[in-house]
Each structure stands twice: as structure tokens, then as C-alpha cells.
Design a protein around this motif. Structure first.
Motif, PDB file in Angstrom:
ATOM      1  N   ASN A   1      70.280  54.700  55.369  1.00 16.91           N
ATOM      2  CA  ASN A   1      69.675  53.502  54.796  1.00 16.91           C
ATOM      3  C   ASN A   1      68.227  53.393  55.261  1.00 16.91           C
ATOM      4  O   ASN A   1      67.961  53.412  56.463  1.00 16.91           O
ATOM      5  N   ILE A   2      67.329  53.272  54.309  1.00 15.74           N
ATOM      6  CA  ILE A   2      65.910  53.083  54.592  1.00 15.74           C
ATOM      7  C   ILE A   2      65.540  51.692  54.099  1.00 15.74           C
ATOM      8  O   ILE A   2      65.789  51.349  52.939  1.00 15.74           O
ATOM      9  N   LYS A   3      64.948  50.911  54.990  1.00 19.89           N
ATOM     10  CA  LYS A   3      64.577  49.543  54.630  1.00 19.89           C
ATOM     11  C   LYS A   3      63.122  49.310  55.031  1.00 19.89           C
ATOM     12  O   LYS A   3      62.738  49.610  56.156  1.00 19.89           O
ATOM     13  N   ILE A   4      62.339  48.812  54.088  1.00 15.54           N
ATOM     14  CA  ILE A   4      60.979  48.373  54.387  1.00 15.54           C
ATOM     15  C   ILE A   4      61.020  46.854  54.432  1.00 15.54           C
ATOM     16  O   ILE A   4      61.359  46.203  53.439  1.00 15.54           O
ATOM     17  N   ILE A   5      60.700  46.312  55.591  1.00 12.60           N
ATOM     18  CA  ILE A   5      60.659  44.859  55.771  1.00 12.60           C
ATOM     19  C   ILE A   5      59.192  44.464  55.773  1.00 12.60           C
ATOM     20  O   ILE A   5      58.402  44.996  56.562  1.00 12.60           O
ATOM     21  N   CYS A   6      58.822  43.560  54.880  1.00 14.59           N
ATOM     22  CA  CYS A   6      57.413  43.210  54.766  1.00 14.59           C
ATOM     23  C   CYS A   6      57.236  41.714  54.533  1.00 14.59           C
ATOM     24  O   CYS A   6      58.138  41.035  54.057  1.00 14.59           O
ATOM     25  N   VAL A   7      56.057  41.263  54.889  1.00 10.55           N
ATOM     26  CA  VAL A   7      55.715  39.849  54.763  1.00 10.55           C
ATOM     27  C   VAL A   7      55.045  39.623  53.415  1.00 10.55           C
ATOM     28  O   VAL A   7      54.110  40.333  53.052  1.00 10.55           O
TER      29      VAL A   7
ATOM     30  N   VAL B   1      51.179  31.749  63.622  1.00  7.69           N
ATOM     31  CA  VAL B   1      51.520  32.316  62.310  1.00  7.69           C
ATOM     32  C   VAL B   1      52.269  33.636  62.498  1.00  7.69           C
ATOM     33  O   VAL B   1      53.322  33.863  61.888  1.00  7.69           O
ATOM     34  N   LYS B   2      51.739  34.515  63.355  1.00 11.14           N
ATOM     35  CA  LYS B   2      52.398  35.807  63.595  1.00 11.14           C
ATOM     36  C   LYS B   2      53.792  35.608  64.192  1.00 11.14           C
ATOM     37  O   LYS B   2      54.723  36.330  63.837  1.00 11.14           O
ATOM     38  N   ALA B   3      53.937  34.626  65.072  1.00 12.60           N
ATOM     39  CA  ALA B   3      55.245  34.371  65.689  1.00 12.60           C
ATOM     40  C   ALA B   3      56.265  33.924  64.643  1.00 12.60           C
ATOM     41  O   ALA B   3      57.415  34.389  64.649  1.00 12.60           O
ATOM     42  N   LYS B   4      55.859  33.041  63.739  1.00 16.43           N
ATOM     43  CA  LYS B   4      56.785  32.563  62.698  1.00 16.43           C
ATOM     44  C   LYS B   4      57.174  33.697  61.749  1.00 16.43           C
ATOM     45  O   LYS B   4      58.346  33.858  61.406  1.00 16.43           O
ATOM     46  N   GLU B   5      56.180  34.482  61.321  1.00 18.46           N
ATOM     47  CA  GLU B   5      56.488  35.619  60.448  1.00 18.46           C
ATOM     48  C   GLU B   5      57.332  36.643  61.198  1.00 18.46           C
ATOM     49  O   GLU B   5      58.267  37.226  60.637  1.00 18.46           O
ATOM     50  N   GLY B   6      57.013  36.843  62.472  1.00 19.56           N
ATOM     51  CA  GLY B   6      57.761  37.789  63.295  1.00 19.56           C
ATOM     52  C   GLY B   6      59.221  37.409  63.425  1.00 19.56           C
ATOM     53  O   GLY B   6      60.106  38.273  63.373  1.00 19.56           O
ATOM     54  N   GLN B   7      59.500  36.130  63.583  1.00 23.13           N
ATOM     55  CA  GLN B   7      60.887  35.675  63.680  1.00 23.13           C
ATOM     56  C   GLN B   7      61.643  35.982  62.393  1.00 23.13           C
ATOM     57  O   GLN B   7      62.787  36.426  62.424  1.00 23.13           O
ATOM     58  N   ARG B   8      60.987  35.779  61.265  1.00 21.40           N
ATOM     59  CA  ARG B   8      61.619  36.081  59.970  1.00 21.40           C
ATOM     60  C   ARG B   8      61.910  37.579  59.846  1.00 21.40           C
ATOM     61  O   ARG B   8      62.940  37.978  59.300  1.00 21.40           O
ATOM     62  N   ILE B   9      60.983  38.393  60.342  1.00 18.19           N
ATOM     63  CA  ILE B   9      61.180  39.849  60.316  1.00 18.19           C
ATOM     64  C   ILE B   9      62.364  40.235  61.200  1.00 18.19           C
ATOM     65  O   ILE B   9      63.253  40.985  60.786  1.00 18.19           O
ATOM     66  N   LEU B  10      62.378  39.722  62.420  1.00 19.24           N
ATOM     67  CA  LEU B  10      63.428  40.089  63.375  1.00 19.24           C
ATOM     68  C   LEU B  10      64.820  39.717  62.870  1.00 19.24           C
ATOM     69  O   LEU B  10      65.795  40.410  63.177  1.00 19.24           O
ATOM     70  N   GLU B  11      64.916  38.662  62.082  1.00 18.48           N
ATOM     71  CA  GLU B  11      66.208  38.258  61.512  1.00 18.48           C
ATOM     72  C   GLU B  11      66.752  39.301  60.539  1.00 18.48           C
ATOM     73  O   GLU B  11      67.953  39.321  60.264  1.00 18.48           O
TER      74      GLU B  11
ATOM     75  N   VAL C   1      58.463  48.264  59.295  1.00 17.44           N
ATOM     76  CA  VAL C   1      58.005  46.880  59.252  1.00 17.44           C
ATOM     77  C   VAL C   1      56.507  46.834  58.975  1.00 17.44           C
ATOM     78  O   VAL C   1      55.716  47.459  59.687  1.00 17.44           O
ATOM     79  N   ILE C   2      56.151  46.093  57.927  1.00 16.89           N
ATOM     80  CA  ILE C   2      54.752  45.859  57.567  1.00 16.89           C
ATOM     81  C   ILE C   2      54.494  44.368  57.757  1.00 16.89           C
ATOM     82  O   ILE C   2      55.141  43.533  57.119  1.00 16.89           O
ATOM     83  N   GLY C   3      53.566  44.039  58.627  1.00 22.42           N
ATOM     84  CA  GLY C   3      53.283  42.640  58.934  1.00 22.42           C
ATOM     85  C   GLY C   3      52.454  41.956  57.860  1.00 22.42           C
ATOM     86  O   GLY C   3      52.096  42.545  56.842  1.00 22.42           O
ATOM     87  N   GLY C   4      52.145  40.709  58.123  1.00 22.79           N
ATOM     88  CA  GLY C   4      51.299  39.927  57.233  1.00 22.79           C
ATOM     89  C   GLY C   4      49.833  40.237  57.469  1.00 22.79           C
ATOM     90  O   GLY C   4      49.478  41.181  58.186  1.00 22.79           O
ATOM     91  N   SER C   5      48.974  39.419  56.906  1.00 17.82           N
ATOM     92  CA  SER C   5      47.534  39.678  56.981  1.00 17.82           C
ATOM     93  C   SER C   5      46.985  39.617  58.404  1.00 17.82           C
ATOM     94  O   SER C   5      45.945  40.203  58.691  1.00 17.82           O
ATOM     95  N   LEU C   6      47.697  38.954  59.305  1.00 18.65           N
ATOM     96  CA  LEU C   6      47.244  38.866  60.697  1.00 18.65           C
ATOM     97  C   LEU C   6      47.884  39.926  61.587  1.00 18.65           C
ATOM     98  O   LEU C   6      47.578  40.018  62.767  1.00 18.65           O
ATOM     99  N   GLY C   7      48.800  40.700  61.023  1.00 17.53           N
ATOM    100  CA  GLY C   7      49.457  41.740  61.805  1.00 17.53           C
ATOM    101  C   GLY C   7      50.848  41.319  62.248  1.00 17.53           C
ATOM    102  O   GLY C   7      51.430  40.371  61.719  1.00 17.53           O
ATOM    103  N   LEU C   8      51.368  42.044  63.228  1.00 12.62           N
ATOM    104  CA  LEU C   8      52.726  41.815  63.718  1.00 12.62           C
ATOM    105  C   LEU C   8      52.709  41.060  65.040  1.00 12.62           C
ATOM    106  O   LEU C   8      51.804  41.241  65.860  1.00 12.62           O
ATOM    107  N   SER C   9      53.734  40.270  65.254  1.00 12.90           N
ATOM    108  CA  SER C   9      53.851  39.519  66.507  1.00 12.90           C
ATOM    109  C   SER C   9      54.192  40.466  67.652  1.00 12.90           C
ATOM    110  O   SER C   9      54.773  41.541  67.436  1.00 12.90           O
TER     111      SER C   9
END
Length: 159
Positions: free
Chosen positions: A2-8, A55-65, A106-114
Motif C-alpha cells: 500500500n502506497i499512500k500520499i498524505i497531503c495538506v 498552523v503547522k501543529a494543527k495540520e500536523g495533527q491531521r496528518i498524524l491521524e 507526507v507532503i506538508g502545507g505551505s508552511l511545511g511540516l510540524s
């Protein structure tokens, strides 16, 4: 496998969607491929450092889930290690040989990854020091994962 790309954020451009769909179709004989989008955090243009980290922390939490405990995780990061296509293919082959059947990118948002996402990652990978639109990076990454599979089966796709 399984290959998964997780992105913001959402992919809006039709031509990127079409390109990714083509590589997903090609990869289907090697792996289940999916893109998981998490909502981006709305933020004004000018943010303080503390607001950026929030912002990175909130997006990061969504990614980690979206990451399971046993997943092998690549974080795409400017300071990550650059690899050639052949090195990347060998790495994917080695991971599958040693029982890693779920690989996340994992590809982060415009500010990067947490920092939390970077800490969870098993490795960080860079596609160079260029800044690319995150939507384009999804397509480039999809092609490189497909290329890795083709290298590993000895296909003439990679010349």
C-alpha cells in the motif's frame, strides 16, 4: 503493498488530477495507491512565528491521524536526503523485502511540516532545493514511485 500520499489541502487543477490518476492506474499492478488529503489551516498572509507554528501543529495533527503505527513514513522536506531514482527504487525494494507493506509519503502545507510529523517520519526525502507547488509535487512523487517499481522489475521505462 500500500502506497499512500498524505497531503495538506485539496487538489483543484484537473490536469494534475489526470496525471496522478494515470500513474495510479499504472501502479495498480504493483500496489494499492491512494492520496489522502487533510484540510489546510486557513491563515492570513502575515503570521508571527508563533502563529506559523500553530498552523503547522494543527495540520500536523491531521496528518498524524492518517498514519498507522506500522506504516513506514517518508516526510518530504527541503532538508531531507536527496536520492537518485535508482537509490529510491532500491530503498523501496529493501523496505518491501523486510516486511514494510504500508509506505506513506507526507507532503506538508505551505508552511511545511510540524516537528511532530518530522519526528514520526522514518526518513526525510528531498527532491532538491527547488520550491515546487505542493500540487505539482504530488504528481512528481507519483511518477517517481511508479518509476521505482519499474526500475525494480527491470522495465525499459527507466532509461
Amino acid at each position: 503493498m500500500n502506497i499512500k500520499i498524505i497531503c495538506v489541502g485539496k487538489l483543484k487543477e484537473k490536469y494534475f488530477k489526470q496525471g496522478i490518476a494515470e500513474y495510479a492506474k499504472r501502479m495498480s499492478k504493483f500496489a494499492k495507491f491512494q492520496i489522502v488529503e487533510v484540510p489546510d489551516e486557513k491563515a492570513p498572509e502575515s503570521l508571527s512565528n508563533a502563529e506559523m507554528e500553530n498552523v503547522k501543529a494543527k495540520e500536523g495533527q491531521r496528518i498524524l491521524e492518517k498514519i498507522k503505527d506500522r506504516d513506514y513514513v517518508y516526510a518530504l522536506a527541503i532538508l531531507g536526503k536527496e536520492r537518485s531514482s535508482e537509490e529510491f527504487a532500491a530503498e523501496i525494494d529493501k523496505l518491501t523485502t523486510y516486511g514494510h507493506s504500508d509506505i506513506d509519503f507526507v507532503i506538508g502545507g505551505s508552511l511545511g511540516l510540524s516537528p511532530e510529523v518530522l519526528k514520526r517520519a522514518d526518513t526525510q526525502i528531498s527532491f532538491g532545493r527547488f520550491t515546487l507547488p505542493h500540487q505539482l509535487m504530488r504528481l512528481v512523487l507519483s511518477e517517481q514511485v511508479y518509476r521505482a517499481f519499474m526500475i525494480n522489475v527491470g522495465s525499459p521505462y527507466h532509461k
